[in-house]
Motif scaffolding. Structure first.
Motif, PDB file in Angstrom:
ATOM      1  N   GLY A 164       0.616  -1.137   0.123  1.00 11.54           N
ATOM      2  CA  GLY A 164      -0.115  -0.037  -0.013  1.00 11.54           C
ATOM      3  C   GLY A 164       0.766   1.193   0.053  1.00 11.54           C
ATOM      4  O   GLY A 164       0.653   2.300  -0.921  1.00 11.54           O
ATOM      5  N   GLU A 165       1.959   1.222   0.794  1.00  9.67           N
ATOM      6  CA  GLU A 165       2.822   2.497   1.131  1.00  9.67           C
ATOM      7  C   GLU A 165       3.430   2.445  -0.403  1.00  9.67           C
ATOM      8  O   GLU A 165       3.618   3.731  -0.974  1.00  9.67           O
ATOM      9  CB  GLU A 165       3.738   2.164   1.771  1.00  9.67           C
ATOM     10  N   LEU A 166       4.067   1.420  -0.965  1.00  6.47           N
ATOM     11  CA  LEU A 166       4.731   1.566  -2.150  1.00  6.47           C
ATOM     12  C   LEU A 166       4.114   1.917  -3.378  1.00  6.47           C
ATOM     13  O   LEU A 166       4.408   2.856  -4.166  1.00  6.47           O
ATOM     14  CB  LEU A 166       5.525   0.104  -2.390  1.00  6.47           C
ATOM     15  N   LEU A 167       2.906   1.470  -3.598  1.00  4.42           N
ATOM     16  CA  LEU A 167       2.077   1.796  -4.490  1.00  4.42           C
ATOM     17  C   LEU A 167       1.019   3.013  -4.456  1.00  4.42           C
ATOM     18  O   LEU A 167       0.323   3.321  -5.187  1.00  4.42           O
ATOM     19  CB  LEU A 167       1.165   0.425  -5.168  1.00  4.42           C
ATOM     20  N   GLN A 168       1.014   3.602  -3.138  1.00  6.64           N
ATOM     21  CA  GLN A 168       0.168   4.442  -2.797  1.00  6.64           C
ATOM     22  C   GLN A 168      -1.338   4.257  -3.036  1.00  6.64           C
ATOM     23  O   GLN A 168      -2.446   4.698  -3.598  1.00  6.64           O
ATOM     24  CB  GLN A 168       0.545   5.868  -3.622  1.00  6.64           C
ATOM     25  N   ILE A 169      -1.607   2.952  -2.459  1.00  3.90           N
ATOM     26  CA  ILE A 169      -3.076   2.445  -2.479  1.00  3.90           C
ATOM     27  C   ILE A 169      -3.131   2.126  -0.925  1.00  3.90           C
ATOM     28  O   ILE A 169      -2.534   1.892  -0.264  1.00  3.90           O
ATOM     29  CB  ILE A 169      -3.276   1.352  -3.569  1.00  3.90           C
ATOM     30  N   SER A 170      -4.399   1.741  -0.792  1.00  4.91           N
ATOM     31  CA  SER A 170      -4.903   1.119   0.721  1.00  4.91           C
ATOM     32  C   SER A 170      -4.630  -0.353   0.874  1.00  4.91           C
ATOM     33  O   SER A 170      -4.721  -0.902  -0.179  1.00  4.91           O
ATOM     34  CB  SER A 170      -6.408   1.410   1.038  1.00  4.91           C
ATOM     35  N   GLU A 171      -4.578  -0.707   1.794  1.00  3.02           N
ATOM     36  CA  GLU A 171      -4.461  -2.179   2.304  1.00  3.02           C
ATOM     37  C   GLU A 171      -5.636  -2.903   1.601  1.00  3.02           C
ATOM     38  O   GLU A 171      -5.204  -4.178   0.888  1.00  3.02           O
ATOM     39  CB  GLU A 171      -4.280  -2.550   3.763  1.00  3.02           C
ATOM     40  N   SER A 172      -6.864  -2.535   1.697  1.00  4.67           N
ATOM     41  CA  SER A 172      -7.946  -3.150   1.176  1.00  4.67           C
ATOM     42  C   SER A 172      -7.855  -3.442  -0.250  1.00  4.67           C
ATOM     43  O   SER A 172      -8.120  -4.156  -0.936  1.00  4.67           O
ATOM     44  CB  SER A 172      -9.249  -2.608   1.847  1.00  4.67           C
ATOM     45  N   THR A 173      -7.282  -2.593  -0.880  1.00  4.11           N
ATOM     46  CA  THR A 173      -7.170  -2.405  -2.473  1.00  4.11           C
ATOM     47  C   THR A 173      -5.968  -3.314  -2.880  1.00  4.11           C
ATOM     48  O   THR A 173      -6.311  -4.196  -3.697  1.00  4.11           O
ATOM     49  CB  THR A 173      -6.851  -0.986  -2.965  1.00  4.11           C
ATOM     50  N   SER A 174      -4.971  -3.180  -2.061  1.00  6.56           N
ATOM     51  CA  SER A 174      -3.960  -4.448  -2.148  1.00  6.56           C
ATOM     52  C   SER A 174      -4.450  -5.824  -2.285  1.00  6.56           C
ATOM     53  O   SER A 174      -4.203  -6.706  -2.971  1.00  6.56           O
ATOM     54  CB  SER A 174      -2.804  -4.255  -1.232  1.00  6.56           C
TER      55      SER A 174
END
Length: 200
Positions: A164-174
């Motif tokens: 999430g941090e690396l791709l700038q997305i939420s954990e739920s999206t990951s």
């Protein structure tokens, strides 16, 4: 054998101890020694090209990404503190460079999605007798977002919070991207097996 285990085995980090000769090589590269740079490149480039190729569908572009990654290896070598795996340090640079390329080409797109229930997420392990190169071809058919999350989680061993941090997305999206990647890959593997065994 489970696809993720096959890919992890192929990409497993070799624990290379920082013995005297290895430390000497790093010191020479830090001083800008061209011969030492070439030696380091020859030592790590085959595996690092493989790392970049997992994210980037073209061999030529993967090579370009790898070369850009090595430029950063050479220019940021002072930031390696001789702790942990040197190969792992280089590998992280290659992963970041691959993601930077995908982002610059606007190849990865994400939208926030509800989290997939963990009990459902972990059912979708994929078994196959396919070879690594055949698996790579099937992975290339995944949307770049699916594939990137799948490789980061299943091959590199990143946690969803780190992805999430690396791709700038939420954990739920990951988690959702991983679930969909596995589901789509399972379908591709099933179809490939049917073709291989002449039942399709």
């Amino acid at each position: 054998m489970v696809i993720e285990a096959i890919l992890k085995k192929k990409n497993s980090l070799k624990v290379i101890s920082l013995h005297k000769n290895y430390v000497s090589l790093i010191k020479k590269v830090r001083k800008g020694n061209r011969k030492a740079q070439h030696e380091m490149f020859e030592l790590f480039s085959p595996k690092m090209l493989s790392v970049c190729r997992q994210y980037v569908k073209s061999n030529d572009v993967a090579e370009e990404v790898m070369l850009n990654g090595f430029l950063k290896v050479f220019t940021h070598l002072d930031s390696f503190k001789s702790e942990g795996s040197f190969e792992g340090w280089i590998r992280r640079i290659m992963v970041n460079e691959s993601i930077t390329y995908l982002r610059s080409e606007k190849k990865i797109h994400f939208k926030d999605e509800a989290a997939i229930d963990n009990s459902v997420e972990h059912v979708a392990y994929i078994e196959t007798a396919l070879e690594v190169n055949e698996i790579q071809k099937l992975m290339d058919r995944l949307p770049d977002g699916y594939k990137t999350v799948f490789v980061l989680y299943a091959v590199e061993g990143y946690k969803h919070s780190e992805i999430g941090e690396l791709l700038q997305i939420s954990e739920s999206t990951s988690k959702s991207q991983l679930f969909k990647a596995r589901k789509m890959l399972q379908s591709l593997v099933t179809n490939e097996n049917k073709i291989s065994y002449g039942t399709h």
